[in-house]
Motif scaffolding. Structure first.
Motif, PDB file in Angstrom:
ATOM      1  N   PHE A  32       0.883  -0.917   0.144  1.00 16.57           N
ATOM      2  CA  PHE A  32       0.199   0.043   0.085  1.00 16.57           C
ATOM      3  C   PHE A  32       1.084   1.164   0.034  1.00 16.57           C
ATOM      4  CE2 PHE A  32      -3.783  -2.321   0.840  1.00 16.57           C
ATOM      5  CZ  PHE A  32      -4.731  -1.817   0.129  1.00 16.57           C
ATOM      6  N   THR A  82       0.572   3.988  -3.161  1.00 15.70           N
ATOM      7  CA  THR A  82       0.330   5.362  -2.699  1.00 15.70           C
ATOM      8  C   THR A  82       1.376   6.121  -3.234  1.00 15.70           C
ATOM      9  OG1 THR A  82      -0.946   4.677  -0.560  1.00 15.70           O
ATOM     10  CG2 THR A  82       0.013   6.675  -0.584  1.00 15.70           C
ATOM     11  N   PHE A 108      -8.269   4.450  -1.320  1.00 12.21           N
ATOM     12  CA  PHE A 108      -8.879   5.256   0.050  1.00 12.21           C
ATOM     13  C   PHE A 108     -10.322   5.600  -0.335  1.00 12.21           C
ATOM     14  CE2 PHE A 108      -4.587   6.979  -0.916  1.00 12.21           C
ATOM     15  CZ  PHE A 108      -3.914   6.392  -0.037  1.00 12.21           C
ATOM     16  N   TRP A 125     -13.241   5.636   1.273  1.00  7.05           N
ATOM     17  CA  TRP A 125     -14.141   5.984   2.299  1.00  7.05           C
ATOM     18  C   TRP A 125     -14.312   7.491   2.213  1.00  7.05           C
ATOM     19  CZ3 TRP A 125      -9.724   3.145   3.024  1.00  7.05           C
ATOM     20  CH2 TRP A 125      -8.564   3.616   3.289  1.00  7.05           C
ATOM     21  N   ARG A 149      -5.941   4.998   6.282  1.00  2.00           N
ATOM     22  CA  ARG A 149      -6.042   3.500   6.014  1.00  2.00           C
ATOM     23  C   ARG A 149      -5.646   2.486   6.865  1.00  2.00           C
ATOM     24  NH1 ARG A 149      -7.343   0.890   1.355  1.00  2.00           N
ATOM     25  NH2 ARG A 149      -7.323  -1.313   2.286  1.00  2.00           N
ATOM     26  N   ASP A 155      -7.344  -1.583   7.350  1.00  2.00           N
ATOM     27  CA  ASP A 155      -6.262  -2.459   7.622  1.00  2.00           C
ATOM     28  C   ASP A 155      -5.577  -2.272   9.179  1.00  2.00           C
ATOM     29  OD1 ASP A 155      -6.041  -2.849   4.982  1.00  2.00           O
ATOM     30  OD2 ASP A 155      -4.471  -1.704   4.404  1.00  2.00           O
TER      31      ASP A 155
END
Length: 549
Positions: free
Chosen positions: A106, A110, A178, A180, A379, A384
């Motif tokens: 991740f 990113t 991402f 959310w 995150r 996670d």
């Protein structure tokens, strides 16, 4: 004499027309001969034009170049970064791993997203006004200004197709990493831009049980001179009931905001201290001081925005107690980008001094400047966060102690090393007890033969973790006001604050006891000033008024 000259002129004028006629006839006959000569040779005086002539590409004017140069450069950068089909497939493949490998992957994705996002933002943001404007009509702009394709020396159709491919890739990647933030914000571009000119403010997060704490803390920082707007973040009505919100909003400059309405936590649950980075990211402020509900200031918190380290980096963190030696060097090598940054190598986790580097009771952040780093931290504290041993899932909190270390490690994972730890000392505050002098071992025998001269030591046992300013004076502490914040209702008593001690050397003498009581022994003890004692008395009085104890 005059008449003779006039007659002569008349005669000459009569002769000229004949000469002119002869000359014209000669020219015409010459052209006729040449034409027939060429025809006899099969030549043509004027070759036939082709049915379709390719129009030459016109060079853009200097005015057009000046008008579109910034846009053209930004668009060229986007098209240059466009991943090919194979790269896009790798970017958008779901990450199924767990533990360290998942965290590392991740971080990699990113960092790739950050590169794409930076170019995308540069293309779409109009920075000609103080409040940045999102320029989201790129294709229409290209249609209205066809000379841009000439400037780029590309075909308009290909430009539009590549632009659409880039948009699709970055949209799907943002959803993978991402998700959310949607649908509350349409996309990350909109979320970041609303932060650009958002100003400064203070953010708390609290539930019903912490309301008396905030009814103590907020009025106290107002008395210390803090005039910044304040937002209190909560997680739905069950977390902070309407009556509690009304009490908080009765304080000047305070508003409560429901994170449940902003964060899409489908498939996981946002809760507890894990909500801190979400509270900061979704606040209304660009520059934010986040304060835990049990943290209290002895000085105006606004001064943290003037701290040199914050002005340099835009991210100021505070250190935890230096205790529990543990090396996580190999873990950091496995997870962080290579080569591991010099800042990461300066931390306790790297050199083995402690498995605790940061305490997150106070955060000072420029959210616009560190937008992608903060997204990754959400995150780490979101989907996670938790592991599931039964299903072989290892979460972030299985590898670290709660949310504390996720902030600076999240920065490192994104490749953002613009952060700093406040260099004020750490200690504790309360009543100092003099320790008995230590015995002096005899030479060779290892037996006690006497006492060390001037060997006085002082111990303070308290749940409060004290942070000192750069001058060595108390700045703020967490752990609330009580002798024991876990005491039952009838046993809650405010602690007595008379002095403080601070950590000394690389191995300070901390002892952890029951009820989160931490004892620090030091060779020096410092008395509180009259002003500091007055501030603490004021805070305790406000706590009583709020029925906190």
């Amino acid at each position: 004499m005059g008449k003779t000259a006039g007659l002569k002129d008349i005669k000459l004028h009569h002769r000229r027309p004949r000469r002119v006629v002869v000359q014209i006839a000669f020219i015409i006959s010459t052209i006729w001969v040449l034409y027939h000569s060429l025809s006899s040779l099969g030549g043509k005086l004027y070759p036939e034009l082709p049915e379709e002539v390719e129009k030459p590409r016109t060079s853009p004017s200097s005015t057009e170049w000046e008008k579109h140069s910034v846009f053209t450069q930004s668009l060229s950068r986007v098209l240059e970064l466009l991943p090919n089909d194979q790269q896009t497939k790798r970017l958008l493949t779901p990450i199924e791993s767990t533990g360290e490998q998942r965290l590392k992957e991740f971080g990699i994705r990113t960092r790739q997203y950050k590169r794409l996002f930076d170019a995308w933002e540069t293309l779409h943001i109009n920075k000609s006004t103080p409040n940045h404007f999102i320029h989201d009509d790129i294709i229409q702009y290209l249609y209205k200004n066809p000379s841009i394709a000439n400037l780029m020396d590309q075909d308009m159709t290909n430009i539009i197709h590549d632009y659409e491919s880039y948009r699709s890739t970055i949209t799907h990647l943002s959803t993978l990493l991402f998700p959310w933030t949607s649908p509350y914000f349409a996309d990350h571009l909109q979320l970041r831009q609303q932060l650009h000119s958002a100003g400064r403010g203070i953010v708390f997060s609290a539930g019903n049980d912490q309301v008396p704490w905030l009814l103590t803390s907020i009025p106290s920082i107002r008395r210390l001179g803090c005039t910044l707007p304040i937002e209190v973040m909560y997680l739905g009505d069950e977390d902070l009931r309407p009556s509690s919100r009304a009490r908080l909003e009765s304080l000047p400059g305070v508003i409560t905001r429901d994170l449940r309405k902003m964060v899409n936590d489908k498939g996981w649950t946002l809760r507890g201290w894990a909500g801190k980075p979400f509270a900061v990211l979704f606040s209304s402020f660009r520059e934010t001081i986040f304060i835990d509900a049990d943290s209290l200031f002895l000085q105006n918190p606004e001064i943290l925005f003037d701290d040199f380290a914050y002005r340099q980096t835009g991210a100021l963190f505070f250190k935890d107690r230096l205790m529990f030696p543990e090396s996580k060097r190999e873990w950091m090598k496995d997870v962080l980008p290579e080569p591991v940054s010099s800042k990461a190598q300066e931390t306790r986790l790297w050199d083995g001094q402690s498995g605790h580097m940061q305490e997150s009771g106070v955060l000072v952040l420029d959210t616009y400047r560190h937008f992608l780093a903060l997204l990754l931290v959400t995150r780490m504290n979101g989907p996670d966060r938790d592991g599931d041993e039964k299903n072989g899932i290892r979460g972030v909190y299985d590898m670290l102690f709660g949310d504390k270390e996720t902030f600076w490690l999240g920065w490192e994972l994104v490749g953002d090393t613009d952060y700093a730890f406040h260099n004020g000392s750490v200690g504790t505050i309360g009543i100092a007890h003099v320790e008995p002098p230590k015995p002096v071992p005899s030479e060779g025998a290892g037996l006690s033969t006497g006492l060390l001269p001037n060997s006085k030591e002082y111990t303070i046992c308290a749940p409060q973790l004290l942070h000192l300013d750069r001058m060595g004076r108390p700045l703020w502490f967490n752990g609330w006001l009580l002798e024991n914040k876990f005491a039952s209702a009838g046993e809650k008593r405010p602690a007595k604050f008379e002095a403080y001690v601070r950590e000394e050397g690389r191995e300070p003498d901390w002892q952890l006891k029951e009820s989160n009581l931490a004892c620090l022994t030091s060779s020096k003890v410092f008395s509180l000033s009259q002003e500091e004692t007055g501030v603490l008395d004021m805070i305790i009085a406000m706590g009583r008024r709020a029925e906190a104890f």
